[in-house]
Design a protein around this motif. Structure first.
Motif, short mmCIF file in Angstrom:
data_model
loop_
_atom_site.label_atom_id
_atom_site.label_comp_id
_atom_site.label_asym_id
_atom_site.label_seq_id
_atom_site.Cartn_x
_atom_site.Cartn_y
_atom_site.Cartn_z
N ARG A 617 -65.71 -14.59 5.45
CA ARG A 617 -64.56 -15.38 4.66
C ARG A 617 -64.16 -14.62 3.50
N GLN A 618 -64.87 -13.63 2.95
CA GLN A 618 -64.48 -12.90 1.76
C GLN A 618 -63.44 -11.95 2.33
N ALA A 619 -63.85 -11.29 3.49
CA ALA A 619 -62.67 -10.21 4.14
C ALA A 619 -61.39 -11.18 4.46
N GLU A 620 -61.51 -12.20 5.01
CA GLU A 620 -60.29 -12.91 5.23
C GLU A 620 -59.48 -13.14 3.76
N PHE A 621 -60.17 -13.62 2.87
CA PHE A 621 -59.61 -13.71 1.62
C PHE A 621 -58.69 -12.36 0.91
N ASP A 622 -59.52 -11.26 0.94
CA ASP A 622 -59.22 -9.93 0.62
C ASP A 622 -57.85 -9.29 1.48
N ALA A 623 -57.90 -9.79 2.90
CA ALA A 623 -56.85 -9.34 3.93
C ALA A 623 -55.67 -10.30 3.21
N LEU A 624 -55.75 -11.48 3.03
CA LEU A 624 -54.64 -12.16 2.41
C LEU A 624 -54.04 -11.68 1.47
N TRP A 625 -54.82 -11.31 0.52
CA TRP A 625 -54.14 -10.62 -0.71
C TRP A 625 -53.57 -9.16 -0.46
N ALA A 626 -54.38 -8.57 0.45
CA ALA A 626 -53.71 -7.09 0.81
C ALA A 626 -52.45 -7.32 1.43
N SER A 627 -52.03 -8.43 2.17
CA SER A 627 -50.73 -8.73 2.68
C SER A 627 -49.71 -8.53 1.50
N LEU A 628 -49.96 -8.68 0.46
CA LEU A 628 -49.12 -8.72 -0.69
C LEU A 628 -48.79 -7.25 -0.93
N SER A 629 -47.59 -6.70 -0.50
CA SER A 629 -47.57 -5.12 -0.95
C SER A 629 -46.36 -4.92 -2.07
N PHE A 630 -47.25 -5.10 -3.02
CA PHE A 630 -46.61 -5.03 -4.46
C PHE A 630 -46.07 -3.49 -4.80
N ASN A 631 -44.80 -3.62 -5.20
CA ASN A 631 -43.98 -2.58 -5.39
C ASN A 631 -43.65 -2.68 -6.98
N HIS A 632 -44.34 -1.91 -7.72
CA HIS A 632 -44.24 -2.13 -9.37
C HIS A 632 -44.53 -3.26 -9.81
N GLY A 633 -45.62 -3.90 -9.07
CA GLY A 633 -46.05 -5.01 -9.81
C GLY A 633 -45.42 -6.41 -9.23
N LYS A 634 -44.82 -6.08 -8.11
CA LYS A 634 -43.74 -7.17 -7.68
C LYS A 634 -43.70 -7.26 -6.23
N VAL A 635 -43.50 -8.50 -5.39
CA VAL A 635 -43.34 -8.48 -3.89
C VAL A 635 -42.66 -9.81 -3.54
N ASN A 636 -41.55 -9.55 -2.69
CA ASN A 636 -40.93 -10.89 -2.45
C ASN A 636 -41.79 -11.27 -1.09
N VAL A 637 -41.74 -12.69 -1.34
CA VAL A 637 -42.71 -13.26 -0.31
C VAL A 637 -41.71 -14.52 0.16
N GLY A 638 -41.30 -14.58 1.58
CA GLY A 638 -40.44 -15.40 1.88
C GLY A 638 -39.18 -15.53 1.05
N LYS A 639 -38.55 -16.52 0.40
CA LYS A 639 -37.58 -16.82 -0.39
C LYS A 639 -38.05 -16.54 -1.76
N GLY A 640 -39.24 -16.55 -1.83
CA GLY A 640 -39.77 -16.35 -3.49
C GLY A 640 -40.16 -14.96 -3.67
#
Length: 926
Positions: A617-640
């Motif tokens: 479960r923790q690995a699933e949580f970490d993977a979900l977070w890791a899917s956010l490829s931050f660039n200078h602290g920002k990432v576009n996710v869909g329309k947001g």
């Protein structure tokens, strides 16, 4: 079948409560003050002492309350006064219900509303609550079994008191040195002997279902009995059905049922708890009891306790709060609830009722010069307005219009609290989102009971015998005007701040985590959530708190996060968080996917609770977070967009979300959005006069000033700029005003707002006054003449020193009045409230700092007369009673106590200053 009139009476307050207003539809600009409705007026808790009520006094008192400006009463039956037992009525008896019916009918005839505590005293309970439905606790008895030896003592419940009920043995568990568990319940014989001898040394835990034995506090006749098991649906259903049967299908016309703060002491269990726990958390809690009992700051202890507390929350939320509200709706009634003090998620508990209610308890410090705050007369508490925002946030986010507050509980010592002390306290509640004030409280006191009448043991006592009562309407009108605006439209808050309740539930100390007003230093103040919220509010951002469940049920429309059809916000902020469920992280990212904006201070560290598949479960949580490829602290996710930034303010500015810079001046504010503009409530609780140009974020072609003290309005010059609108403001310490901004330039046909910042000249009218005593206790002193105006307690008159009531200062003066100028009456000090007449015309009230009043309309050129009627506190007359051994407090139960809960005695009090002190002046302004 409801009659048409009854149906309409029921429908109108519900529509008002729901706050239906078409904000998307452009309305003509209006300079009118919003209508003073029944809910705009302040209401009060109405203590029915001993239920010793009758039609004559009910009618007279309701008329008195109505004349004083109260909009409704909340019936709260409690213990009675000694010597009046022959007047007592049994709660829910035919006689009592007849009085309830009479009360509602009379209140309706006056345009007043009625709420009712669903029980007597507090918390819920009474004679209808049998032992099986009474508040329950888990008792764990510990035994040590030595390898190869029988258990030396039988497993039997150990009573702590002689009259304690026998507890039910639920289970017996054995734990080896590694805390591996075995259920050995079946090996316990009827006599308690343990017929089990597996090799090894074992820790044995016997789990009993015990009753707390708590009885209803301050119960009224007919209401004595056990406190309810709030975690049991069957117990709650039985409790509700008792009232349904008592009402016998008759609609008594009350607006809502009310439930006080959760003061069910020691209740931490219910009969089905282990089954509910396993169904919800996925494992058997009995196998993990050593962790539940431990206070070691270890991961397993924190996870097991979090799961236990979450389960308690689920049971309270579903079996009591939602269940109770659903039942009330079936009775065509609303629910009003104080969630604080409970072991649950305050936001979800508040959101589950129709009118969330917080409370102000104790006295806050305000640096307003001249505001009395004697340390001997206040409780050792430090109220935190952020605590109030849990109730208002839940209301805002779920589209409910009313946020009530039990107000002024123990504001100060009995008989020593003034309107000037109440004003900043109630303004602090308004700034936190409260808009439906309930006084704590007014005691029903019959006409034939001598001064000071029947009184409740806890202040604040606002009764018809109070010497301030003849001036009470002025204070009530101030609140009514304020709440008329604060109930209009909808809250205008741009931020949603996530409350990580799982961090609170993971506290290793104790078993239950009671989220109380008095323990904020433990569960609230140390958290990053609190620090961020406080910092952002002080910087000028408007915000609401949001829970996991509300996040899960939110959507996105036009880039805004919608928590309900009536509420939206620009961004969701996640402060530094240790525990966050996978489901919540998924919901947050779904909002971003749909176009929402989200700011994380940091990555949430872990999922909460214990799981057999914890690592995956923790690995699933970490993977979900890791899917956010931050660039200078920002990432576009869909329309947001998702931002990762410790600097919340910097992240907000990068999204074009700006603070209200007006706070830099020292002002506090709250906004409401209406169809034709935006309301600002501006308050100066600083120590200084604020005289400067301030900027409003709202773009406005026209700005109207509205004074809730007087009801006067005026236009004010504006300057538009790229950031919004600039205006010049002048507010003395203690003053507050409303602004209404209109996007376009409109002609409101109202005069310009007077500029009181620079006087042209002043006339001192402090000399040659006559003082006449009007009415009061213990008797009317002789009239006084004064070369220079001063308090009537400064004239070496013992009779005047002992007097509580109203007295009239009168004088004459010459004044050169110039057409087109404004004239402001100022008094250095008023003890405690003044009504002003000039030339026989009532000019208004002065009861708050600064003590001033515009008298332009009443003033005339040449000779003028002035009368100032002053009402003082009850303190001096109560001191007289105690010094002379006159008995006035004689109640069952707690009787009457001082602010430290010790026997009350005013005989050693100093004389409280009463009347007018310092200079009386009239100043001229452009």
């Amino acid at each position: 079948m409801l009659s048409k009139s009854k149906y309409l009476l029921l429908l109108f307050p519900i529509l008002a409560f729901l706050g239906f207003q078409l904000l998307d539809k452009k309305s003509p600009a209006s300079a009118e003050w919003p209508e003073i409705t029944q809910t705009a007026k302040p209401w009060t808790r109405w203590w029915w002492m001993g239920n010793a009520v009758d039609e004559k006094n009910l009618s007279k008192l309701l008329e008195t309350y109505h004349e004083a400006g109260l909009g409704g009463v909340e019936i709260a039956p409690i213990y009675g006064a000694k010597g009046y037992e022959d007047r007592y009525l049994e709660f829910l008896s035919e006689e009592w219900l007849s009085m309830l019916d009479f009360t509602v009918t009379k209140a309706e005839s006056l345009g007043m509303g009625v709420d009712m505590t669903q029980g007597t005293g507090w918390p819920y309970g009474g004679p209808q609550v049998g032992v099986e439905n009474a508040a329950t606790r888990m008792i764990i008895q510990n035994y040590e079994k030595v390898d190869g030896q029988e258990l030396p003592t039988p497993i039997q419940f150990q009573k702590r008191r002689e009259n304690q009920y026998d507890a039910e043995l639920i289970a017996v568990m054995a734990y080896d040195k590694d805390l591996n568990a075995k259920d050995i319940t079946s090996f316990v014989k009827a006599d308690g002997q343990l017929d089990w001898d597996e090799a090894g040394a074992w820790q044995i835990k016997a789990i009993f279902l015990d009753k707390t034995g708590q009885m209803v506090k301050r119960a009224a006749p007919g209401g004595v009995g056990f406190t309810l098991d709030h975690f049991s649906k069957s117990a709650v259903d039985s409790y509700n059905s008792y009232f349904q049967k008592a009402f016998a299908g008759k609609d008594y016309g009350i607006r809502s049922f009310y439930n006080d703060s959760f003061e069910v002491y020691g209740a931490d269990f219910t009969g089905s708890f282990f089954e509910e726990f396993e169904k919800r958390r996925g494992y058997d809690l009995k196998a993990f009891l050593p962790y539940l009992e431990s206070e070691e700051d270890s991961e397993m202890v924190r996870r097991v306790k979090s799961d236990y507390r979450e389960t308690i929350n689920d049971l309270l939320l579903n079996n009591f709060t939602k269940n109770w509200t659903s039942w009330a709706h079936n009775q065509s009634k609303l629910t009003k609830n104080q969630a604080h003090g409970s072991p649950g998620n305050l936001l979800d508990l508040y959101a589950a009722v129709d009118i969330p209610e917080c409370e102000t308890f104790g006295s806050s410090y305000f640096p307003i010069p001249g505001l009395r705050r004697d340390s001997a007369d206040v409780r050792n508490v430090d109220p935190d307005p952020i605590m109030l925002k849990f109730a208002s946030s839940a209301a805002h986010l779920t589209g409910k219009n009313l946020v009530s507050s039990e107000t002024f509980t123990w504001l100060g010592e009995h008989f020593k609290s003034s309107f000037s002390q109440m004003k900043p306290e109630v303004e602090q509640a308004f700034l936190a989102g409260v808009n439906h004030i309930f006084y704590h409280g007014v005691t029903y006191s019959p006409e034939d009971v001598s001064y000071p009448g029947w009184l409740f043991y806890a202040s604040l006592n606002l009764t018809q015998q109070n010497s301030l009562w003849p001036h009470f309407k002025g204070f009530n009108d101030y609140i009514a005007r304020s709440q008329a605006i604060l109930q209009a439209g909808k809250a205008d808050n741009e931020l949603l701040v996530y409350w990580p309740v799982y961090d609170v539930w993971a506290e290793p100390k104790g078993k239950m985590e009671m989220i109380t007003v008095h323990a904020v230093d433990e569960w609230l103040h140390p958290t990053e959530f609190y620090k961020q919220s406080k910092s952002l509010m002080e910087a000028g951002y408007s915000l609401d708190f949001i829970s996991d469940d509300i996040i899960a049920n939110s959507t996105v429309k036009d880039g805004l996060i919608q928590t309900s059809p009536k509420n939206s916000a620009k961004v969701l902020l996640i402060p530094e968080t240790e525990f966050m469920p996978i489901e919540t992280l998924k919901s947050i990212l779904n909002l971003a996917e749909a176009g929402g904006k989200v700011i994380f201070q940091s990555k949430p560290k872990s999922i909460p609770g214990y799981h057999s598949d914890q690592e995956s479960r923790q690995a699933e949580f970490d993977a979900l977070w890791a899917s956010l490829s931050f660039n200078h602290g920002k990432v576009n996710v869909g329309k947001g967009q998702v931002i990762l930034n410790q600097d919340s303010r910097g992240a907000l500015e990068s999204l074009g979300i700006y603070r209200e810079k007006l706070v830099d001046s020292g002002l506090n504010f709250i906004r409401r959005k209406v169809a034709d503009g935006t309301y600002y409530f501006l308050v100066n609780h600083s120590a200084n006069t604020i005289s400067q140009t301030i900027s409003l974020n709202a773009k406005a072609g026209t700005v109207m000033v509205m004074d809730p003290l007087t009801g006067k309005t005026g236009s004010i010059p504006t300057t538009s700029n790229s950031e919004g609108t600039s205006i010049s403001i002048y507010l003395k310490s203690g003053e507050s005003i409303f602004l209404k901004t209109f996007e376009d330039k409109v002609d409101l046909a109202i005069p310009a707002w007077a500029d009181y910042s620079q006087s042209l000249n002043s006339a001192d009218i402090s000399n040659n006054w006559k003082l006449t005593f009007i009415q009061g206790q213990p008797k009317l002193p002789s009239p006084q003449t004064m070369e220079s105006i001063k308090p009537w307690t400064d004239n070496d008159s013992p009779e005047a020193d002992d007097f509580s009531g109203q007295a009239s200062y009168s004088s004459e003066f010459e004044m050169k009045k110039t057409e087109g100028k404004h004239y402001l009456l100022t008094i250095d000090k008023v003890y405690e409230s003044a009504k002003i007449w000039i030339n026989g015309k009532e000019a208004g009230n002065i009861w708050s700092i600064p003590y001033q009043l515009d008298v332009t309309e009443q003033l005339q050129n040449g000779k003028n007369t002035i009368k100032i009627e002053v009402a003082n506190l009850m303190a001096n007359s109560i001191r007289f009673l105690d010094r002379n051994g006159i008995e006035w407090r004689n109640y069952h139960e707690i009787n009457f106590v001082n602010i430290d809960y010790k026997p009350f005695d005013a005989s050693n009090w100093n004389t409280m200053p009463s009347g007018i002190a310092g200079k009386v002046q009239i100043s001229e302004f452009d």
